[in-house]
Write an enzyme that holds these catalytic residues in place. Sequence first.
Site, PDB file in Angstrom:
ATOM      1  N   TYR A   1       0.825  -1.215   0.000  1.00 47.88           N
ATOM      2  CA  TYR A   1       0.000   0.000   0.000  1.00 47.88           C
ATOM      3  C   TYR A   1       0.856   1.260   0.000  1.00 47.88           C
ATOM      4  CZ  TYR A   1      -4.455  -2.232  -0.058  1.00 47.88           C
ATOM      5  OH  TYR A   1      -5.542  -2.941  -0.494  1.00 47.88           O
TER       6      TYR A   1
ATOM      7  N   GLN B   1     -15.630   3.053  -7.636  1.00 54.94           N
ATOM      8  CA  GLN B   1     -14.957   1.937  -6.964  1.00 54.94           C
ATOM      9  C   GLN B   1     -13.521   2.320  -6.657  1.00 54.94           C
ATOM     10  OE1 GLN B   1     -15.854  -2.044  -9.002  1.00 54.94           O
ATOM     11  NE2 GLN B   1     -16.380  -0.558 -10.550  1.00 54.94           N
TER      12      GLN B   1
ATOM     13  N   VAL C   1     -10.173   3.942  -5.215  1.00 52.45           N
ATOM     14  CA  VAL C   1      -9.725   4.382  -3.894  1.00 52.45           C
ATOM     15  C   VAL C   1      -8.789   5.580  -4.028  1.00 52.45           C
ATOM     16  CG1 VAL C   1     -10.070   2.128  -2.834  1.00 52.45           C
ATOM     17  CG2 VAL C   1      -7.881   2.627  -3.929  1.00 52.45           C
ATOM     18  N   ASP C   2      -8.434   5.951  -5.260  1.00 53.49           N
ATOM     19  CA  ASP C   2      -7.609   7.151  -5.443  1.00 53.49           C
ATOM     20  C   ASP C   2      -8.492   8.394  -5.275  1.00 53.49           C
ATOM     21  OD1 ASP C   2      -8.804   8.067  -7.958  1.00 53.49           O
ATOM     22  OD2 ASP C   2      -7.708   6.479  -8.989  1.00 53.49           O
TER      23      ASP C   2
ATOM     24  N   HIS D   1     -15.598   1.795  -2.149  1.00 52.73           N
ATOM     25  CA  HIS D   1     -14.485   0.949  -1.706  1.00 52.73           C
ATOM     26  C   HIS D   1     -13.492   1.698  -0.829  1.00 52.73           C
ATOM     27  CE1 HIS D   1     -15.205  -2.109  -5.223  1.00 52.73           C
ATOM     28  NE2 HIS D   1     -16.093  -2.204  -4.255  1.00 52.73           N
TER      29      HIS D   1
ATOM     30  N   CYS E   1      -7.591   1.925  12.521  1.00 51.38           N
ATOM     31  CA  CYS E   1      -7.107   0.776  13.288  1.00 51.38           C
ATOM     32  C   CYS E   1      -7.893  -0.469  12.880  1.00 51.38           C
ATOM     33  CB  CYS E   1      -7.266   1.062  14.774  1.00 51.38           C
ATOM     34  SG  CYS E   1      -6.922  -0.369  15.806  1.00 51.38           S
TER      35      CYS E   1
ATOM     36  N   CYS F   1      -1.973   1.684  16.630  1.00 55.77           N
ATOM     37  CA  CYS F   1      -3.045   2.564  17.110  1.00 55.77           C
ATOM     38  C   CYS F   1      -2.706   3.131  18.492  1.00 55.77           C
ATOM     39  CB  CYS F   1      -4.332   1.739  17.166  1.00 55.77           C
ATOM     40  SG  CYS F   1      -5.724   2.596  17.880  1.00 55.77           S
TER      41      CYS F   1
ATOM     42  N   SER G   1     -14.132  -3.605 -15.041  1.00 56.47           N
ATOM     43  CA  SER G   1     -14.218  -4.936 -15.634  1.00 56.47           C
ATOM     44  C   SER G   1     -15.519  -5.618 -15.225  1.00 56.47           C
ATOM     45  CB  SER G   1     -13.030  -5.779 -15.177  1.00 56.47           C
ATOM     46  OG  SER G   1     -13.033  -5.878 -13.768  1.00 56.47           O
TER      47      SER G   1
HETATM   48  P1  NAD Z   1     -10.349  -3.553 -13.010  1.00 57.35           P
HETATM   49  O1  NAD Z   1      -8.860  -3.368 -12.832  1.00 57.35           O
HETATM   50  O2  NAD Z   1     -10.944  -4.860 -12.715  1.00 57.35           O
HETATM   51  O3  NAD Z   1     -10.751  -3.229 -14.516  1.00 57.35           O
HETATM   52  C1  NAD Z   1     -10.336  -2.063 -15.159  1.00 57.35           C
HETATM   53  C2  NAD Z   1     -11.151  -1.916 -16.422  1.00 57.35           C
HETATM   54  O4  NAD Z   1     -10.806  -0.653 -17.001  1.00 57.35           O
HETATM   55  C3  NAD Z   1     -10.897  -2.991 -17.475  1.00 57.35           C
HETATM   56  O5  NAD Z   1     -12.133  -3.484 -17.931  1.00 57.35           O
HETATM   57  C4  NAD Z   1     -10.173  -2.217 -18.594  1.00 57.35           C
HETATM   58  O6  NAD Z   1     -10.521  -2.707 -19.889  1.00 57.35           O
HETATM   59  C5  NAD Z   1     -10.725  -0.826 -18.399  1.00 57.35           C
HETATM   60  N1  NAD Z   1      -9.869   0.244 -18.907  1.00 57.35           N
HETATM   61  C6  NAD Z   1      -8.518   0.255 -19.060  1.00 57.35           C
HETATM   62  N2  NAD Z   1      -8.102   1.456 -19.532  1.00 57.35           N
HETATM   63  C7  NAD Z   1      -9.218   2.210 -19.679  1.00 57.35           C
HETATM   64  C8  NAD Z   1      -9.447   3.542 -20.124  1.00 57.35           C
HETATM   65  N3  NAD Z   1      -8.437   4.342 -20.512  1.00 57.35           N
HETATM   66  N4  NAD Z   1     -10.724   4.014 -20.145  1.00 57.35           N
HETATM   67  C9  NAD Z   1     -11.761   3.223 -19.763  1.00 57.35           C
HETATM   68  N5  NAD Z   1     -11.601   1.943 -19.331  1.00 57.35           N
HETATM   69  C10 NAD Z   1     -10.336   1.454 -19.279  1.00 57.35           C
HETATM   70  O7  NAD Z   1     -11.012  -2.401 -12.162  1.00 57.35           O
HETATM   71  P2  NAD Z   1     -12.373  -2.357 -11.379  1.00 57.35           P
HETATM   72  O8  NAD Z   1     -13.454  -2.928 -12.224  1.00 57.35           O
HETATM   73  O9  NAD Z   1     -12.457  -0.970 -10.862  1.00 57.35           O
HETATM   74  O10 NAD Z   1     -12.228  -3.374 -10.144  1.00 57.35           O
HETATM   75  C11 NAD Z   1     -11.068  -3.598  -9.424  1.00 57.35           C
HETATM   76  C12 NAD Z   1     -11.020  -3.100  -7.995  1.00 57.35           C
HETATM   77  O11 NAD Z   1      -9.736  -2.527  -7.884  1.00 57.35           O
HETATM   78  C13 NAD Z   1     -11.961  -2.019  -7.572  1.00 57.35           C
HETATM   79  O12 NAD Z   1     -12.562  -2.429  -6.420  1.00 57.35           O
HETATM   80  C14 NAD Z   1     -11.085  -0.800  -7.238  1.00 57.35           C
HETATM   81  O13 NAD Z   1     -11.407  -0.299  -5.949  1.00 57.35           O
HETATM   82  C15 NAD Z   1      -9.689  -1.345  -7.150  1.00 57.35           C
HETATM   83  N6  NAD Z   1      -8.637  -0.512  -7.778  1.00 57.35           N
HETATM   84  C16 NAD Z   1      -8.698   0.844  -7.720  1.00 57.35           C
HETATM   85  C17 NAD Z   1      -7.727   1.605  -8.344  1.00 57.35           C
HETATM   86  C18 NAD Z   1      -7.819   3.108  -8.260  1.00 57.35           C
HETATM   87  O14 NAD Z   1      -8.364   3.628  -7.289  1.00 57.35           O
HETATM   88  N7  NAD Z   1      -7.339   3.829  -9.262  1.00 57.35           N
HETATM   89  C19 NAD Z   1      -6.681   0.986  -9.035  1.00 57.35           C
HETATM   90  C20 NAD Z   1      -6.632  -0.417  -9.061  1.00 57.35           C
HETATM   91  C21 NAD Z   1      -7.637  -1.157  -8.441  1.00 57.35           C
HETATM   92 ZN    ZN Z   2      -7.228   0.777  17.870  1.00 62.92          ZN
END
Ligand code: NAD
Ligand code: ZN
Length: 251
Positions: A67, A105, A107-108, A122, A130, A150, A192
Site C-alpha cells: 500500500y 470503486q 480508492v484514489d 471501496h 485501526c 493505534c 471490468s
Molecule cells: P479492473 O482493474 O478490474 O478493470 C479495469 C477496467 O478498465 C478494465 O475493464 C479495462 O478494460 C478498463 N480500462 C482500461 N483502460 C481504460 C481507459 N483508458 N478508459 C476506460 N476503461 C479502461 O477495475 P475495477 O473494475 O475498478 O475493479 C477492481 C477493484 O480494484 C476495484 O474495487 C477498485 O477499488 C480497485 N482498484 C482501484 C484503483 C484506483 O483507485 N485507481 C486501481 C486499481 C484497483
Molecule cells: Zn485501535
Amino acid sequence: MNYIQAAAALLTNAQHICVLTGAGISAESGIATFRDKQTGLWENYKAEELASASGFLANPELVWQWYQMRRQSIVNKQPNAGHTALAALQSHCEQQGKSFTLISQNVDDLHEKAGSQPLKIHGSIMKNHCHDCLAAYTGEFLHTQALIYCSHCGGLLRPSVVWFGEGLPTHTWQLAENATAHADVFLSIGTSSLVYPAAGLISLAKQQGASVVEINPNPTHLPHIDVQIASKAGEALPQLVTALSYSKSTT
Ligand code: NAD
Ligand code: ZN
C-alpha cells in the site's frame, strides 16, 4: 448516429443520471488497474491476495509496504480528461435540473481533484484506521515503511479501503443503490464488472428500467448494456460532453 451521439441522446432525455467508475478511468493518469500485471517485487503476488484481511494478518509488513508503494505512485497523479469531463457533465446536468450521482470503486482521489464528490464505495487509499478498534488515524503515514500502531488500543493501522471479503460502507452503499434504482441512464466507465457487489449495480439499473452505457476500450459484453462505447474514458467522455453542449445549443 454514432455511439457517442446515441449516449448523448439518452442523457438529453434523462432526468436521473448515475455513473459508476472503476480503475480504468484512472489508467490514463498512470495508475495501474487490478487487471494490469504487477511489476518488480510484487510480480509473484496477486492483488487479491494482498488486498484482503487474511493477507494483512498473515503478513502485515508485506501488505503495508504494498500500500505504501501504491500510495507513493498515486500521490502526485493528476486527473485526466475523463475525470474532468465527468465533473463538467455533472455541472451540465445539474444546470438543467437533473439529478447526477457519481459512484466510484476507485480508492484514489482523482475525482475529488477534478472537483467531483463521488460516493466512494471501496473507501480511500489515502486514509488509515485501526484494524482492531476502527479508530481513524489522522497523523503522517506516507513517509514510513514501518507499521504504525493505534494510539488507543495498540492495534495495527491499515488503509481505509474495502478489502476482498469485507462489507461495503453501509450508508454510502445505500445511497449508491438508491441512486442506481432511480436512474434513467446509467453510465459504467472503466470497470471490468468482475468485483461484486459493485458490479451488481449495473444489472440493478437495468432491472429498474435504466438505459446502460458502457465506456471501456475492452468491452465487457454484458447482456444489459444498451450502448457500448469501445474507447478510452479520456477520449469518449470529452466527446460526450461536446455532443451534449451541441445538442443543447441546437434545440
Ligand atoms: P479492473 O482493474 O478490474 O478493470 C479495469 C477496467 O478498465 C478494465 O475493464 C479495462 O478494460 C478498463 N480500462 C482500461 N483502460 C481504460 C481507459 N483508458 N478508459 C476506460 N476503461 C479502461 O477495475 P475495477 O473494475 O475498478 O475493479 C477492481 C477493484 O480494484 C476495484 O474495487 C477498485 O477499488 C480497485 N482498484 C482501484 C484503483 C484506483 O483507485 N485507481 C486501481 C486499481 C484497483
Ligand atoms: Zn485501535
